[in-house]
Design a protein around this motif. Structure first.
Motif, PDB file in Angstrom:
ATOM      1  N   LEU A 219      27.819  78.397  67.121  1.00 37.40           N
ATOM      2  CA  LEU A 219      26.741  77.424  66.994  1.00 37.40           C
ATOM      3  C   LEU A 219      25.595  77.753  67.958  1.00 37.40           C
ATOM      4  N   ASP A 220      25.943  78.190  69.176  1.00 37.95           N
ATOM      5  CA  ASP A 220      24.913  78.563  70.140  1.00 37.95           C
ATOM      6  C   ASP A 220      24.113  79.760  69.645  1.00 37.95           C
ATOM      7  N   GLU A 221      24.817  80.737  69.044  1.00 31.81           N
ATOM      8  CA  GLU A 221      24.117  81.918  68.535  1.00 31.81           C
ATOM      9  C   GLU A 221      23.201  81.535  67.385  1.00 31.81           C
ATOM     10  N   SER A 222      23.661  80.616  66.540  1.00 32.86           N
ATOM     11  CA  SER A 222      22.809  80.137  65.448  1.00 32.86           C
ATOM     12  C   SER A 222      21.565  79.456  65.994  1.00 32.86           C
ATOM     13  N   SER A 223      21.716  78.717  67.081  1.00 28.74           N
ATOM     14  CA  SER A 223      20.572  78.049  67.682  1.00 28.74           C
ATOM     15  C   SER A 223      19.584  79.063  68.253  1.00 28.74           C
ATOM     16  N   ARG A 224      20.104  80.132  68.869  1.00 32.45           N
ATOM     17  CA  ARG A 224      19.216  81.185  69.375  1.00 32.45           C
ATOM     18  C   ARG A 224      18.480  81.861  68.227  1.00 32.45           C
ATOM     19  N   ALA A 225      19.194  82.108  67.125  1.00 37.01           N
ATOM     20  CA  ALA A 225      18.562  82.701  65.954  1.00 37.01           C
ATOM     21  C   ALA A 225      17.488  81.770  65.400  1.00 37.01           C
ATOM     22  N   ALA A 226      17.781  80.473  65.412  1.00 35.87           N
ATOM     23  CA  ALA A 226      16.806  79.501  64.917  1.00 35.87           C
ATOM     24  C   ALA A 226      15.550  79.509  65.769  1.00 35.87           C
ATOM     25  N   ALA A 227      15.698  79.723  67.070  1.00 34.86           N
ATOM     26  CA  ALA A 227      14.529  79.785  67.950  1.00 34.86           C
ATOM     27  C   ALA A 227      13.639  80.959  67.566  1.00 34.86           C
ATOM     28  N   LEU A 228      14.246  82.110  67.263  1.00 32.43           N
ATOM     29  CA  LEU A 228      13.462  83.252  66.804  1.00 32.43           C
ATOM     30  C   LEU A 228      12.890  83.012  65.416  1.00 32.43           C
TER      31      LEU A 228
ATOM     32  N   ALA B  89      26.028  76.399  56.818  1.00 31.36           N
ATOM     33  CA  ALA B  89      25.866  77.244  58.007  1.00 31.36           C
ATOM     34  C   ALA B  89      26.530  76.635  59.229  1.00 31.36           C
ATOM     35  N   ALA B  90      26.810  75.334  59.190  1.00 32.59           N
ATOM     36  CA  ALA B  90      27.337  74.650  60.362  1.00 32.59           C
ATOM     37  C   ALA B  90      28.849  74.482  60.353  1.00 32.59           C
ATOM     38  N   VAL B  91      29.503  74.791  59.233  1.00 36.64           N
ATOM     39  CA  VAL B  91      30.950  74.605  59.138  1.00 36.64           C
ATOM     40  C   VAL B  91      31.637  75.943  58.894  1.00 36.64           C
ATOM     41  N   PRO B  92      32.924  76.069  59.200  1.00 35.64           N
ATOM     42  CA  PRO B  92      33.638  77.334  58.999  1.00 35.64           C
ATOM     43  C   PRO B  92      33.665  77.747  57.526  1.00 35.64           C
ATOM     44  N   ASP B  93      33.564  79.048  57.289  1.00 29.00           N
ATOM     45  CA  ASP B  93      33.535  79.566  55.921  1.00 29.00           C
ATOM     46  C   ASP B  93      34.759  79.153  55.115  1.00 29.00           C
ATOM     47  N   GLU B  94      35.915  79.091  55.767  1.00 34.96           N
ATOM     48  CA  GLU B  94      37.147  78.811  55.027  1.00 34.96           C
ATOM     49  C   GLU B  94      37.174  77.395  54.452  1.00 34.96           C
TER      50      GLU B  94
ATOM     51  N   GLY C 109      38.325  70.485  62.908  1.00 33.27           N
ATOM     52  CA  GLY C 109      38.635  71.632  62.053  1.00 33.27           C
ATOM     53  C   GLY C 109      37.455  72.057  61.206  1.00 33.27           C
ATOM     54  N   TRP C 110      36.461  71.169  61.090  1.00 32.63           N
ATOM     55  CA  TRP C 110      35.247  71.474  60.334  1.00 32.63           C
ATOM     56  C   TRP C 110      34.131  72.000  61.231  1.00 32.63           C
ATOM     57  N   ARG C 111      34.420  72.233  62.497  1.00 32.72           N
ATOM     58  CA  ARG C 111      33.384  72.667  63.439  1.00 32.72           C
ATOM     59  C   ARG C 111      33.514  74.153  63.727  1.00 32.72           C
ATOM     60  N   ARG C 112      32.427  74.855  63.643  1.00 32.73           N
ATOM     61  CA  ARG C 112      32.428  76.259  64.043  1.00 32.73           C
ATOM     62  C   ARG C 112      32.628  76.361  65.552  1.00 32.73           C
ATOM     63  N   PRO C 113      33.160  77.475  66.065  1.00 32.85           N
ATOM     64  CA  PRO C 113      33.261  77.654  67.511  1.00 32.85           C
ATOM     65  C   PRO C 113      31.895  77.486  68.171  1.00 32.85           C
ATOM     66  N   GLN C 114      31.889  76.922  69.362  1.00 32.99           N
ATOM     67  CA  GLN C 114      30.633  76.607  70.036  1.00 32.99           C
ATOM     68  C   GLN C 114      29.761  77.842  70.226  1.00 32.99           C
ATOM     69  N   GLU C 115      30.396  79.008  70.502  1.00 39.64           N
ATOM     70  CA  GLU C 115      29.584  80.210  70.708  1.00 39.64           C
ATOM     71  C   GLU C 115      28.834  80.603  69.429  1.00 39.64           C
TER      72      GLU C 115
ATOM     73  N   TRP D 204      21.570  69.614  60.231  1.00 37.62           N
ATOM     74  CA  TRP D 204      22.216  70.361  61.320  1.00 37.62           C
ATOM     75  C   TRP D 204      22.650  69.411  62.439  1.00 37.62           C
ATOM     76  N   LYS D 205      21.771  68.505  62.825  1.00 35.84           N
ATOM     77  CA  LYS D 205      22.082  67.580  63.910  1.00 35.84           C
ATOM     78  C   LYS D 205      23.259  66.678  63.532  1.00 35.84           C
ATOM     79  N   VAL D 206      23.218  66.105  62.337  1.00 32.91           N
ATOM     80  CA  VAL D 206      24.285  65.201  61.907  1.00 32.91           C
ATOM     81  C   VAL D 206      25.608  65.950  61.808  1.00 32.91           C
ATOM     82  N   THR D 207      25.599  67.133  61.195  1.00 23.90           N
ATOM     83  CA  THR D 207      26.841  67.880  60.991  1.00 23.90           C
ATOM     84  C   THR D 207      27.461  68.306  62.313  1.00 23.90           C
ATOM     85  N   THR D 208      26.642  68.843  63.221  1.00 28.71           N
ATOM     86  CA  THR D 208      27.202  69.329  64.489  1.00 28.71           C
ATOM     87  C   THR D 208      27.645  68.184  65.390  1.00 28.71           C
ATOM     88  N   GLU D 209      27.060  67.010  65.234  1.00 31.92           N
ATOM     89  CA  GLU D 209      27.493  65.854  66.033  1.00 31.92           C
ATOM     90  C   GLU D 209      28.765  65.234  65.464  1.00 31.92           C
TER      91      GLU D 209
END
Length: 325
Positions: A215-224, A271-276, A207-213, A193-198
């Protein structure tokens, strides 16, 4: 085919205040996290209800209970999620009818919707695995996949399984993380996750990056997720819990060593890159690689690697009484 009218409604968009409250309330965290994940869970974990996942679910069942007499009349799934395990087992001929339960109203809704789409005789209830809301001796089979590690009192839940089983009925649980396997899987996932998002911050890879919001939501989910994952298991400890709960013919198996070392980084990357970006051809290559590594695990690694080093644990036991199935 739907949950009971008095079941609570799903809450797929928890507020920050609710998330903070859930950090101190495990069962609230279970509900919020799984309601959050319900509508996208099948896509996230590449779950389907076709030949691929039917064979996978049936393979897990047969691996730990190869001598079960089929089909069972009525089965119950605890912590059903979207219904992956029971619905695919039913399609493979394991059981004729079933009930799905989960603490998450969102998961129960998706699971019963999936059952209806598949034409399966399944009802659903929002329920706690430690207090299963069914009468004694209701079911012939109880199953679960990746659920025991979410339950605060696993031994109590197994006692409840035995209570609602008919004499001679069986429980089968699969997809439970081993202590050693979870350690290396988590570290691989976090590093990926760290390598891919960086890396995807670079201009030519944006173009391989999901929108920041997202990624932030995924991080919140990961915290739970860190809150809802309560246990990891040694296979021998699982067998001990089931025996103390009152089961007989108890047995645990493990699987996925090389396959887990491959699969966790792959799933995290996806999970870190766009589905398309994840084409059908890519998905098939990853799936075939996983199949090959699973074959390696089953035919080579199992002979040389102790069972506690494999990632997934499976457990079965029988309620004393009539002959086990």
């Amino acid at each position: 085919m739907t949950g009971r009218p008095d079941d609570p409604a799903p809450n797929p968009h928890a507020t920050e205040a609710q998330v903070q409250a859930a950090l101190a309330d495990n069962k609230l965290a279970q509900v919020l996290y799984h309601d959050w994940e319900a509508e996208t869970y099948d896509d996230k974990w590449s779950i389907s209800y076709d030949e691929r996942c039917i064979a996978y679910a049936r393979g897990r069942f047969d691996a730990v209970a190869p001598n079960a007499v089929l089909p069972y009349e009525r089965a119950l799934e605890l912590g059903c999620g979207t219904g992956f395990f029971l619905l695919n087992l039913m399609q493979s001929g394991i059981a004729k009818s079933g009930s799905v339960t989960d603490l998450s109203p969102g998961m129960v809704r998706v699971a019963t919707r999936n059952a209806q789409r598949l034409g399966l005789d399944v009802d659903g209830r929002v329920a706690d695995a430690e207090t299963i809301p069914y009468e004694d001796e209701t079911f012939d089979l109880v199953v679960g996949h990746a659920v025991l590690h979410h339950i605060p009192d696993v031994e109590l839940a197994l006692k409840e399984c035995l209570r609602v089983l008919k004499p001679g009925g069986r429980f089968v649980f699969a997809g439970e993380p081993t202590t050693i396997g979870n350690r290396y899987a988590r570290r691989l996932g976090q590093a990926t996750w760290k390598v891919t998002t960086e890396i995807t911050k670079l201009p030519f890879l944006q173009g391989w990056r999901r929108p920041q919001e997202e990624l932030d939501e995924s991080s919140r989910a990961a915290a739970l997720e860190a809150v809802v994952d309560l246990h990891t298991f040694d296979p021998a400890d699982l067998e001990g819990m089931a025996t103390r709960a009152g089961a007989v013919d108890v047995h645990a198996e493990t699987e996925e060593f090389a396959a887990a070392l491959w699969g966790w980084p792959v799933r995290t990357f996806e999970a870190a890159v766009p589905d398309e970006k994840l084409t059908w051809r890519y998905r098939m290559v990853m799936y075939r690689a996983w199949l090959g590594l699973s074959w390696l695990d089953e035919n080579v690694m199992r002979r040389v690697v102790p069972r506690q080093f494999f990632y997934n644990a499976m457990l079965t036991g029988v309620k004393p009484g009539a002959s086990g199935r």
